[in-house]
Design an enzyme around this catalytic site. Sequence first.
Site, PDB file in Angstrom:
ATOM      1  N   GLU A   1     -17.747  17.531   9.538  1.00  0.00           N
ATOM      2  CA  GLU A   1     -16.096  16.845   9.958  1.00  0.00           C
ATOM      3  C   GLU A   1     -16.482  15.464   9.208  1.00  0.00           C
ATOM      4  O   GLU A   1     -17.290  14.816   9.596  1.00  0.00           O
ATOM      5  CB  GLU A   1     -16.007  16.632  11.369  1.00  0.00           C
ATOM      6  CG  GLU A   1     -15.413  17.841  12.070  1.00  0.00           C
ATOM      7  CD  GLU A   1     -14.837  17.795  13.384  1.00  0.00           C
ATOM      8  OE1 GLU A   1     -14.442  16.608  13.850  1.00  0.00           O
ATOM      9  OE2 GLU A   1     -15.037  18.589  14.314  1.00  0.00           O
TER      10      GLU A   1
ATOM     11  N   GLU B   1     -19.903  19.177  18.410  1.00  0.00           N
ATOM     12  CA  GLU B   1     -20.050  17.870  19.246  1.00  0.00           C
ATOM     13  C   GLU B   1     -20.631  18.003  20.518  1.00  0.00           C
ATOM     14  O   GLU B   1     -19.906  17.343  21.521  1.00  0.00           O
ATOM     15  CB  GLU B   1     -18.993  17.033  18.975  1.00  0.00           C
ATOM     16  CG  GLU B   1     -18.599  16.766  17.643  1.00  0.00           C
ATOM     17  CD  GLU B   1     -17.090  15.531  17.492  1.00  0.00           C
ATOM     18  OE1 GLU B   1     -16.602  15.410  18.399  1.00  0.00           O
ATOM     19  OE2 GLU B   1     -17.149  15.177  16.438  1.00  0.00           O
TER      20      GLU B   1
HETATM   21  O1  AHR Z   1     -10.651  16.267  14.328  1.00  0.00           O
HETATM   22  C1  AHR Z   1     -10.451  15.954  15.585  1.00  0.00           C
HETATM   23  C2  AHR Z   1     -11.530  15.868  16.477  1.00  0.00           C
HETATM   24  O2  AHR Z   1     -12.411  14.882  16.228  1.00  0.00           O
HETATM   25  C3  AHR Z   1     -12.421  17.065  16.371  1.00  0.00           C
HETATM   26  O3  AHR Z   1     -11.782  18.217  17.206  1.00  0.00           O
HETATM   27  C4  AHR Z   1     -13.771  16.673  17.299  1.00  0.00           C
HETATM   28  O4  AHR Z   1     -14.741  17.463  16.740  1.00  0.00           O
HETATM   29  C5  AHR Z   1     -13.738  15.236  16.467  1.00  0.00           C
HETATM   30  O5  AHR Z   1     -14.192  14.492  17.600  1.00  0.00           O
END
Ligand code: AHR
Length: 514
Positions: A295, A176
Amino acid sequence: MHEDFTAKITIDSDFAIGEIDPRIYGSLIEHMERVVYGGIYEPGHPQADERGFRKDIIRLVRETGIPLIRYPGGNFVSGYNWEDGVGPLSERPKRLDLSWIAREPNEVGLHEFMHWAEAAGVACNLAVNLGLRGVDAARNLVEYCNFPRGSHWSDLRIAHGRREPYRIKTWCLGNEMDGPWQIGTKSARDYGRLTCETARAMRRVDPTIELVACGSSTGKMASFPEWDATVLEHAYDEVDYLSLHTYFTNTGGDAASYLAKAVEMDRQIQAIVATCDYVRAKVHSAKRMFLSFDEWGIWSREERANRDAWSWRWDDANAVSEGMYSFQDGLLAGSMLLSLIRHADRVKIACWAQLVNHLSLVSCAKGGPLWKQTVYYPFAHAARYGRGIALAPSIAGPRYDTADGSEVPILDAAAVISNSGRELALFTVNRHLQRPLPVEVVLHGFGAYRPVEHIVYESRDPQAGNTREQPERVVPTARSGAALAASVAVEGKTATIALPAASWNVIRLEAVET
Ligand code: AHR
């Protein structure tokens, strides 16, 4: 809404989307809260193995068929020195983790995690720190993990007890990096340049690795999808995948709009596919860029509230934002899986964030048992039966309007045929909160099939979930025999199925031998 409250799915054996990469059923293990410490790792727990890892979680990962885990973050990786996690435990430093305002004891590092991964039978998707570190630390890590022997870092790995290289294939280039919350956040141009140089150096050490560049951290970023285009313009030929992330939260609005959220995931994937193909044309590359949805998940209302009330600092492994998923969250997770399956031609990796205790598939109590969250079940069904070729279902039926003005079909579906052609799985969600939905399924170009099972996931209480005290309050049921005949009727190439209101369904068909 349509007068005629029935839906029709047409599936043609010639209309294949693409082969499903089983790595879309991956998950994430990040050093944060109780995911590692007090999650997969709890020395002294009755289920702990000789290195302190809970065997009940290892068994569950194997049973579920999770093939890949992204590690060690997440935001955590942007402040992480991988060298802190190797070598004698007594010499490992305790560090401040600036991402989660916690202390990192470094008791679990690379060797410990790889021990866990090998025991759980998963491949590791290892993230390198491109927040506070860069090319040098990343190429050293590849040398440490994958180079056979006879160099500084590979010999150090051997000295630390691991003779064979780990041969880690898939690597994430940061996390990110567009997010202002990220330690060492960068502009798209700076990150694109860094990604290009890091990728080149890592591949010189091991040309067999695959690399994932960070795309936008959500489809809602103001810089989406310009960020993605700029990063790829600098690094297109050096990387194999672009990452996507998305999380939804039930903010308490109308439930029908919440259940339709997965259409945003469809749009996000479609926008990023278009962006990748635009850059491909712009840089005149023959290569097709694939996607890693590394994610994806849901913030339950409870977790969000706990996180918002967060006030602690510098504690170890705290249960800050743990919570219970509702049945409705489980249904949305099902629709999100359907979106991934329907984009099997481009999405080759996906990681539910996360595996245990935080935004998790499963939860565990300190010294106590493990239980499955509501989101676990659709995930496990897809991981088990969603293997083979994704077919493009044509869906016709009633639709409804959502709060953001989209018109969304009540029926959500995906179809998967096994590589042998003998098993056909139909995954469906009836998004209507009150009404059962009769569905006609027409098969074109197939031989004869017969139903073998109808798995139904429904709940009288949409807010119900599973807890330590009531671990099986919301569970699916499998219909076979007379119950199956009552819910799935097959006549020739047409099946008629009754989908209960607000339900996730897996209809499994099997080829009839002639
Ligand atoms: O899953 C929690 C967090 O959410 C992760 O560390 C991040 O990549 C996302 O913003």
